[in-house]
Design a protein around this motif. Structure first.
Motif, mmCIF file in Angstrom:
data_model
loop_
_atom_site.group_PDB
_atom_site.id
_atom_site.type_symbol
_atom_site.label_atom_id
_atom_site.label_comp_id
_atom_site.label_asym_id
_atom_site.label_seq_id
_atom_site.Cartn_x
_atom_site.Cartn_y
_atom_site.Cartn_z
ATOM 1 N N TRP A 75 -12.573 -59.305 54.640
ATOM 2 C CA TRP A 75 -12.445 -57.738 54.565
ATOM 3 C C TRP A 75 -10.935 -57.556 54.886
ATOM 4 O O TRP A 75 -10.410 -56.354 54.570
ATOM 5 N N ALA A 76 -10.660 -58.287 55.840
ATOM 6 C CA ALA A 76 -8.557 -57.792 55.913
ATOM 7 C C ALA A 76 -7.985 -57.900 55.415
ATOM 8 O O ALA A 76 -8.072 -58.947 53.778
ATOM 9 N N HIS A 77 -6.964 -56.828 55.041
ATOM 10 C CA HIS A 77 -5.991 -56.317 53.780
ATOM 11 C C HIS A 77 -6.897 -56.987 52.408
ATOM 12 O O HIS A 77 -6.917 -57.458 51.468
ATOM 13 N N THR A 78 -7.985 -56.263 52.636
ATOM 14 C CA THR A 78 -9.046 -56.479 50.887
ATOM 15 C C THR A 78 -8.888 -55.011 50.382
ATOM 16 O O THR A 78 -8.885 -54.017 50.973
ATOM 17 N N PRO A 79 -8.645 -55.227 49.050
ATOM 18 C CA PRO A 79 -8.020 -53.639 48.324
ATOM 19 C C PRO A 79 -9.342 -53.006 47.822
ATOM 20 O O PRO A 79 -11.025 -54.120 47.660
ATOM 21 N N VAL A 80 -10.045 -51.579 48.078
ATOM 22 C CA VAL A 80 -11.025 -51.790 47.872
ATOM 23 C C VAL A 80 -11.331 -50.172 46.339
ATOM 24 O O VAL A 80 -11.883 -50.556 45.730
ATOM 25 N N VAL A 81 -10.107 -49.352 45.984
ATOM 26 C CA VAL A 81 -9.649 -48.746 45.429
ATOM 27 C C VAL A 81 -10.007 -49.306 43.898
ATOM 28 O O VAL A 81 -10.229 -49.261 42.664
ATOM 29 N N LYS A 82 -8.953 -50.184 43.994
ATOM 30 C CA LYS A 82 -7.944 -51.085 42.983
ATOM 31 C C LYS A 82 -8.960 -51.356 42.329
ATOM 32 O O LYS A 82 -9.292 -51.448 40.884
ATOM 33 N N PRO A 83 -10.019 -52.531 42.858
ATOM 34 C CA PRO A 83 -10.883 -53.587 41.662
ATOM 35 C C PRO A 83 -11.889 -52.811 41.111
ATOM 36 O O PRO A 83 -12.156 -52.845 40.166
ATOM 37 N N LEU A 84 -11.856 -51.244 41.639
ATOM 38 C CA LEU A 84 -13.176 -50.650 41.222
ATOM 39 C C LEU A 84 -13.375 -49.845 40.509
ATOM 40 O O LEU A 84 -13.595 -49.435 39.501
ATOM 41 N N HIS A 85 -11.641 -49.377 40.542
ATOM 42 C CA HIS A 85 -10.851 -48.291 39.301
ATOM 43 C C HIS A 85 -10.902 -49.193 38.238
ATOM 44 O O HIS A 85 -10.966 -49.187 36.832
ATOM 45 N N GLN A 86 -10.221 -50.946 38.149
ATOM 46 C CA GLN A 86 -10.280 -51.791 37.207
ATOM 47 C C GLN A 86 -11.542 -51.868 36.309
ATOM 48 O O GLN A 86 -11.499 -51.691 34.898
ATOM 49 N N MET A 87 -12.004 -52.399 36.963
ATOM 50 C CA MET A 87 -13.843 -52.661 36.874
ATOM 51 C C MET A 87 -14.572 -51.731 35.843
ATOM 52 O O MET A 87 -15.617 -51.623 35.469
ATOM 53 N N LEU A 88 -14.119 -50.614 36.688
ATOM 54 C CA LEU A 88 -15.216 -49.174 36.492
ATOM 55 C C LEU A 88 -14.278 -48.241 34.776
ATOM 56 O O LEU A 88 -15.534 -47.449 34.547
ATOM 57 N N GLY A 89 -12.941 -48.316 35.561
ATOM 58 C CA GLY A 89 -12.043 -47.317 34.287
ATOM 59 C C GLY A 89 -12.415 -45.837 34.625
ATOM 60 O O GLY A 89 -12.427 -44.798 33.703
ATOM 61 N N VAL A 90 -12.705 -45.640 35.473
ATOM 62 C CA VAL A 90 -12.745 -44.297 36.253
ATOM 63 C C VAL A 90 -11.746 -43.921 37.385
ATOM 64 O O VAL A 90 -11.395 -45.078 38.596
ATOM 65 N N PRO A 91 -11.538 -42.619 37.855
ATOM 66 C CA PRO A 91 -11.330 -42.281 39.006
ATOM 67 C C PRO A 91 -11.436 -42.699 39.777
ATOM 68 O O PRO A 91 -12.819 -42.579 40.633
ATOM 69 N N VAL A 92 -11.049 -42.887 41.346
ATOM 70 C CA VAL A 92 -11.818 -43.553 42.433
ATOM 71 C C VAL A 92 -11.077 -42.665 43.527
ATOM 72 O O VAL A 92 -9.941 -42.533 44.428
ATOM 73 N N ALA A 93 -12.571 -41.772 44.432
ATOM 74 C CA ALA A 93 -11.524 -41.121 45.647
ATOM 75 C C ALA A 93 -11.739 -41.726 46.629
ATOM 76 O O ALA A 93 -13.281 -42.420 46.493
ATOM 77 N N PHE A 94 -10.688 -41.635 48.199
ATOM 78 C CA PHE A 94 -11.559 -42.700 48.739
ATOM 79 C C PHE A 94 -11.042 -42.353 50.789
ATOM 80 O O PHE A 94 -9.866 -41.394 50.768
ATOM 81 N N ASP A 95 -11.622 -42.405 51.206
ATOM 82 C CA ASP A 95 -11.547 -41.447 52.469
ATOM 83 C C ASP A 95 -12.496 -42.669 53.852
ATOM 84 O O ASP A 95 -13.406 -43.135 53.726
ATOM 85 N N HIS A 96 -12.033 -42.137 54.873
ATOM 86 C CA HIS A 96 -12.292 -42.899 56.356
ATOM 87 C C HIS A 96 -14.081 -42.230 55.767
ATOM 88 O O HIS A 96 -14.770 -41.647 55.449
ATOM 89 N N ASP A 97 -15.174 -43.663 56.372
ATOM 90 C CA ASP A 97 -16.652 -43.125 56.520
ATOM 91 C C ASP A 97 -17.142 -41.980 56.742
ATOM 92 O O ASP A 97 -18.191 -40.802 56.562
ATOM 93 N N VAL A 98 -16.517 -41.896 58.225
ATOM 94 C CA VAL A 98 -16.966 -41.044 58.944
ATOM 95 C C VAL A 98 -16.198 -39.119 58.350
ATOM 96 O O VAL A 98 -17.149 -38.138 58.023
ATOM 97 N N VAL A 99 -15.169 -39.327 58.128
ATOM 98 C CA VAL A 99 -14.678 -38.336 57.386
ATOM 99 C C VAL A 99 -15.240 -37.843 56.298
ATOM 100 O O VAL A 99 -16.010 -36.602 55.943
ATOM 101 N N VAL A 100 -16.188 -38.981 55.112
ATOM 102 C CA VAL A 100 -16.847 -38.641 54.239
ATOM 103 C C VAL A 100 -17.900 -38.137 54.349
ATOM 104 O O VAL A 100 -18.653 -36.842 53.746
ATOM 105 N N ALA A 101 -18.973 -38.689 55.490
ATOM 106 C CA ALA A 101 -19.753 -37.987 56.246
ATOM 107 C C ALA A 101 -19.442 -36.214 56.198
ATOM 108 O O ALA A 101 -20.681 -35.837 55.793
ATOM 109 N N GLY A 102 -18.882 -36.303 56.828
ATOM 110 C CA GLY A 102 -18.474 -35.087 57.254
ATOM 111 C C GLY A 102 -18.406 -33.778 56.311
ATOM 112 O O GLY A 102 -19.483 -32.980 56.487
#
Lengths: 299, 299
Positions: free
Chosen positions: A90-117
């Motif tokens: 998982w080191a140096h792995t894109p997360v937003v880009k593949p999701l955006h490419q495969m689903l074609g919608v905006p992707v919001a992204f943040d730390h797990d704890v921040v998002v849980a908050g």
């Protein structure tokens, strides 16, 4: 009406994917182990595509509550990546880009704890509050700091788990388990620290075991420091270790003793039971927070 | 053009009043001791009225950087009051109301450290930054936390001086000087703590005295905790104790050692000399910050 979106709680152990628009409108949910990045992300994408077809409705955005460290700098070439994690593959792995490419919608992204908050602030324990803290105490210790309704990132992002707190070596000779800082907060109070100190994991230690007095002491010192540094309207304590609900009354009592009447606020002095609390969205804080940030980027 | 306003740094020992619109446009300045509230506030009002006449120009608002504790809740009947201070004559004293009545202009009001931080953010060391901390280490220790360009108040307001930090009783058996918390940060590192520990005030101790190693240690632990909790873009250290400039290199070095490469930011790893800094507005941070908040309320 709130728009239909997807939420991903991308954890180091498992992924949780939700489709919906609020806690009362969860249309589908799936949980699966975190394996290789491509396999795991593809599985999430497949789930969202299947649900769109089944529901006959479009998923308009995706939110991701991601384990870290992650790159959140929008002008960085590795924005939306998991960066230096020791997790294999998982080191140096894109997360937003593949999701955006495969689903074609905006992707919001943040730390797990921040998002849980954010989830707890929108629909959970901190609903309606502007300034609060969400701490998770588990394999690691992390904190989401919400000020004026928004997560604090600052220079990089908070790393509350690694603050230094008093450590009485006579009462607790355990040297701490943090590879960077030894006996920092996480080094003294995380799940692995409990297991190393006592030779067995916390969930195998009885409620009356001395482990919990020591654990409550460190959690109280950290919560006390956060109260004095940020003056939050609420402190939410989640994560695996906080399944030990006997910790809550101990922490509340000890924080009051540490404060020693210094902060003259009825929210603390008269209502400590509703000031230091568990999350109210249970194991869905992260997933629902991901739904909330997905909705934010398309609003 | 920026409007002409008045700034008051209302300290427990002295008042500083400025008339102007920026550091390059200070039209008049006066400093006088803080005596009885009515006498002191009237003296400030007289100064502003005299300056208006002399300059032939209207002062359009007043900003106050006030010693505390103060009531900042706009819906409270005692908004704009100094509340429970032990300072003789000043407990439960209105500040905003008499200034507003005598001068007939809007009055902005906040904690001295917060306002000094705002001043440093507008014209000083932190110019252009959104997230930073201003700490003052003197008779007491206080902190102004600026997030997204605005001071954090939260439930009450931060009281950073009273956080708990590790205290090695073997290296420093001094029990601490805080009447509420004994060996909290302020109890260990304020000016009075230095004086109690060594039997003479800090300014009488030579640069090579062991006092400064101990002092640097506590300041470093506190700054380290603030970096991990808030991820600031800069930490400004002001106040009487920080006149001991030999503390800065010690603190920078020790903070780097405590962080142990954990926060991978060039601002810290490569530019620590411009990350932990003294205020650049000197003894006018508070007064200029008061001018800044006065301008904010009429903009």
């Amino acid at each position: 009406m709130a728009k239909l979106v997807g939420g991903i709680e991308a954890g180091g152990t498992k992924f949780v994917c939700l489709v919906g628009s609020s806690p009362d409108d969860i249309r589908a949910e799936i949980r699966f182990p975190t394996t290789h990045p491509q396999e795991t992300l593809t599985k999430a994408v497949q789930f969202f595509k299947e649900q769109e077809e089944k529901l006959g409705e479009k998923i308009e955005a995706i939110g991701v509550a991601c384990f870290g460290p992650i790159d959140l700098n929008p002008s960085s070439p590795t924005y939306g990546y998991i960066t230096t994690t020791p997790k294999p593959g998982w080191a140096h792995t894109p997360v937003v880009k593949p999701l955006h490419q495969m689903l074609g919608v905006p992707v919001a992204f943040d730390h797990d704890v921040v998002v849980a908050g954010i989830g707890e602030g929108k629909w959970g324990a901190a609903q309606g509050l502007k300034d609060f803290i969400y701490l998770t105490i588990g394999t690691g210790i992390g904190g989401g700091v919400i000020i004026s309704g928004k997560p604090v990132h600052g220079l990089v992002h908070p790393e509350i788990g690694h603050i230094r707190i008093p450590h009485d070596l006579q009462k607790d000779p355990f040297p701490g388990a943090c590879p960077y800082h030894g006996d920092c907060f996480e080094g003294l109070a995380s799940g692995p620290a409990i297991e190393k100190r006592w030779g067995k994991p916390g969930h195998q230690l009885p409620v009356e075991h001395p482990a919990w007095e020591i654990e409550a002491e460190y959690l109280s010192l950290a919560v006390y420091n956060l109260i004095l540094t940020l003056s939050p309207e609420m402190v939410i304590l989640g994560g695996g270790v906080m399944q030990q609900l006997q910790l809550f009354p101990r922490i509340r009592q000890r924080v009051l003793a540490l404060l020693n009447q210094y902060i003259q606020s009825p929210a603390i002095l008269e209502n400590i039971d509703s000031y230091i609390v568990p999350p109210s969205l249970g194991n869905r804080s992260g997933g629902l927070g991901a739904i909330a940030i997905a909705q934010q980027i398309i609003e």
